[in-house]
Enzyme design. Structure first.
Site, PDB file in Angstrom:
ATOM      1  N   ASP A  46       0.627  -1.117  -0.060  1.00 49.70           N
ATOM      2  CA  ASP A  46       0.306   0.070  -0.072  1.00 49.70           C
ATOM      3  C   ASP A  46       0.626   1.024   0.224  1.00 49.70           C
ATOM      4  O   ASP A  46       1.585   1.478   0.618  1.00 49.70           O
ATOM      5  CB  ASP A  46      -0.749  -0.167   1.546  1.00 49.70           C
ATOM      6  CG  ASP A  46      -1.444   1.339   1.138  1.00 49.70           C
ATOM      7  OD1 ASP A  46      -2.571   1.422   0.546  1.00 49.70           O
ATOM      8  OD2 ASP A  46      -1.118   1.924   2.122  1.00 49.70           O
ATOM      9  N   TYR A  51       3.376  10.072   0.004  1.00 50.25           N
ATOM     10  CA  TYR A  51       3.860   9.599   1.046  1.00 50.25           C
ATOM     11  C   TYR A  51       5.702   9.735   0.277  1.00 50.25           C
ATOM     12  O   TYR A  51       5.868   9.601  -0.254  1.00 50.25           O
ATOM     13  CB  TYR A  51       3.646   8.107   0.908  1.00 50.25           C
ATOM     14  CG  TYR A  51       2.840   7.385   1.837  1.00 50.25           C
ATOM     15  CD1 TYR A  51       2.009   8.143   2.276  1.00 50.25           C
ATOM     16  CD2 TYR A  51       2.409   6.174   1.419  1.00 50.25           C
ATOM     17  CE1 TYR A  51       0.562   7.614   3.786  1.00 50.25           C
ATOM     18  CE2 TYR A  51       1.177   5.263   1.715  1.00 50.25           C
ATOM     19  CZ  TYR A  51       0.711   5.895   3.306  1.00 50.25           C
ATOM     20  OH  TYR A  51      -0.726   5.987   3.375  1.00 50.25           O
ATOM     21  N   LYS A  77      -3.900   5.697  -3.531  1.00 52.04           N
ATOM     22  CA  LYS A  77      -5.163   7.127  -2.882  1.00 52.04           C
ATOM     23  C   LYS A  77      -4.942   7.522  -3.571  1.00 52.04           C
ATOM     24  O   LYS A  77      -4.309   8.054  -4.595  1.00 52.04           O
ATOM     25  CB  LYS A  77      -4.257   7.084  -1.021  1.00 52.04           C
ATOM     26  CG  LYS A  77      -4.268   6.210  -0.542  1.00 52.04           C
ATOM     27  CD  LYS A  77      -3.793   5.786   0.865  1.00 52.04           C
ATOM     28  CE  LYS A  77      -3.619   5.427   1.293  1.00 52.04           C
ATOM     29  NZ  LYS A  77      -2.434   4.483   1.439  1.00 52.04           N
ATOM     30  N   GLY A 227      -1.444   1.257  10.681  1.00 53.15           N
ATOM     31  CA  GLY A 227      -1.562   1.389  11.887  1.00 53.15           C
ATOM     32  C   GLY A 227      -1.213   0.970  13.661  1.00 53.15           C
ATOM     33  O   GLY A 227      -2.455   1.217  13.928  1.00 53.15           O
ATOM     34  N   ASN A 230      -0.798   2.201  16.175  1.00 53.72           N
ATOM     35  CA  ASN A 230      -0.953   3.028  17.121  1.00 53.72           C
ATOM     36  C   ASN A 230      -0.084   4.187  16.909  1.00 53.72           C
ATOM     37  O   ASN A 230      -0.017   5.196  17.772  1.00 53.72           O
ATOM     38  CB  ASN A 230      -1.966   3.063  18.188  1.00 53.72           C
ATOM     39  CG  ASN A 230      -3.435   2.794  18.368  1.00 53.72           C
ATOM     40  OD1 ASN A 230      -3.289   1.466  18.554  1.00 53.72           O
ATOM     41  ND2 ASN A 230      -4.429   3.382  18.218  1.00 53.72           N
ATOM     42  N   GLY A 232       3.026   3.323  16.945  1.00 50.44           N
ATOM     43  CA  GLY A 232       4.122   3.380  17.478  1.00 50.44           C
ATOM     44  C   GLY A 232       3.758   3.115  19.230  1.00 50.44           C
ATOM     45  O   GLY A 232       4.890   1.946  19.439  1.00 50.44           O
TER      46      GLY A 232
END
Length: 328
Positions: A46, A51, A77, A227, A230, A232
């Site tokens: 992804d 990015y 995206k 994620g 969360n 890290g």
């Protein structure tokens, strides 16, 4: 129930780090990371134009271009167009060494179509499999949310995505967001094939369980978990939602970690495996800064965990009592 073609591996690779999220990544290291993921059996990747301000898409396409196209799945995206800008500076928006392009939100029909075409050119591929509408929601846009939501709905953004799917240019589409509420709003107006939910259904947070996750299972909308740590905090850092974690979050994580230690379970392993138990979830896509971290993620994802761990977390009030949990 719709069953979109999503032949994703249960463990995927989130490619924000290929764009230099917080720390720079050398080009050779980016290619080596993708090669290592391939060797581990990962076949779902992804990325996003945002990015590294297009850097991740360039690198991912180059790393995969020699692989048989039918053997992997790529999602990217839409929602931001990247315009040339020589004033872009290192560190902007968390990207250590971004390319000289600046994002501009555009969720209209033409904006979606342009974004799709631009991504194909950056990737150097003839197609992507999944398109996610990136970063839309009331928290993201504040008072501008209604404006952008109108672009996506009345302005033809969803219509463009449905057109691309119906023409076979993509296999499915949905939202890629950190806000579960906007996914529920989108499901009220459009049939989504899949969604990428980052940070909102994790070992730390399950507020989205009944209102969204269970609805996705009922309606056949597949969920990809982004994620899972969360930002890290569930993998040993002090970051939550890309910022320093508040005290209440730190304390809750400490309590979860203490239960994991009682069962001799690494906290990151529990974090990676917990969301996979939900019937709507098809893949989890943690990122990795290097090959060692990637291999640790793969180990944590696959190591056996005792069923008693989940019972203990629920008994301690650290996990939603209704949340599905992995089998032993």
């Amino acid at each position: 129930m719709r069953q979109p073609e999503m032949n994703v591996t249960r463990l995927g690779l989130g490619c924000a780090q290929l764009g230099g999220l917080f720390d720079p990544m050398a080009e050779a290291d980016a290619y080596a990371l993708v090669d290592a993921a391939w060797d581990l059996g990962i076949r779902y990747f992804d990325t996003a134009p945002y990015y590294g301000f297009t850097l991740s898409e360039h690198r991912l396409g180059a790393a995969l271009r020699s692989r048989p196209r039918g053997e992997y799945v790529i999602s990217t995206k839409v929602g931001r167009l990247m315009w040339p800008d020589p004033g872009v500076q290192p560190g902007e928006c968390g990207w250590a060494a971004p390319l000289p392009f600046r994002p501009h939100y555009d969720y209209t029909h033409d904006g979606i179509m342009r974004s799709h075409d631009d991504s194909l050119q950056r990737l150097g591929l003839d197609r992507v499999d999944i398109l996610y509408v990136h970063d839309i929601g009331r928290v993201t846009h504040g008072e501008r949310h209604a404006h952008y939501w109108k672009q996506l709905t009345e302005g033809g953004g969803f219509r463009a995505l449905a057109q691309l799917r119906d023409e076979g240019a993509i296999k499915g589409f949905g939202l890629g967001v950190n806000e579960w509420e906007v996914i529920a709003d989108a499901m009220d107006v459009c049939a989504l094939d899949c969604v990428l939910l980052a940070g909102r259904y994790t070992l730390l947070e399950q507020a989205s369980l009944a209102p969204l996750m269970d609805r996705c299972a009922r309606e056949g909308t597949r969920v990809v978990i982004g994620g899972p740590f969360n930002s890290g905090i569930l993998a040993g850092t002090n970051k939550f939602n890309y910022e320093d974690a508040p005290a209440a979050v730190v304390e809750r994580v400490r309590a979860i970690a203490a239960v994991c230690r009682d069962f001799d379970v690494p906290l990151p392993s529990a974090a990676l495996q917990f969301p996979m138990a939900h019937p709507a979830v098809v893949s989890c896509i943690p990122g990795a800064q290097n090959i060692d971290q990637l291999r640790r993620n793969a180990h944590w994802f696959s190591q056996p965990l005792p069923a008693g761990l989940w019972t203990a977390l629920k008994d301690a009030g650290l996990l939603d009592p209704a949340a599905p949990v992995p089998a032993a």
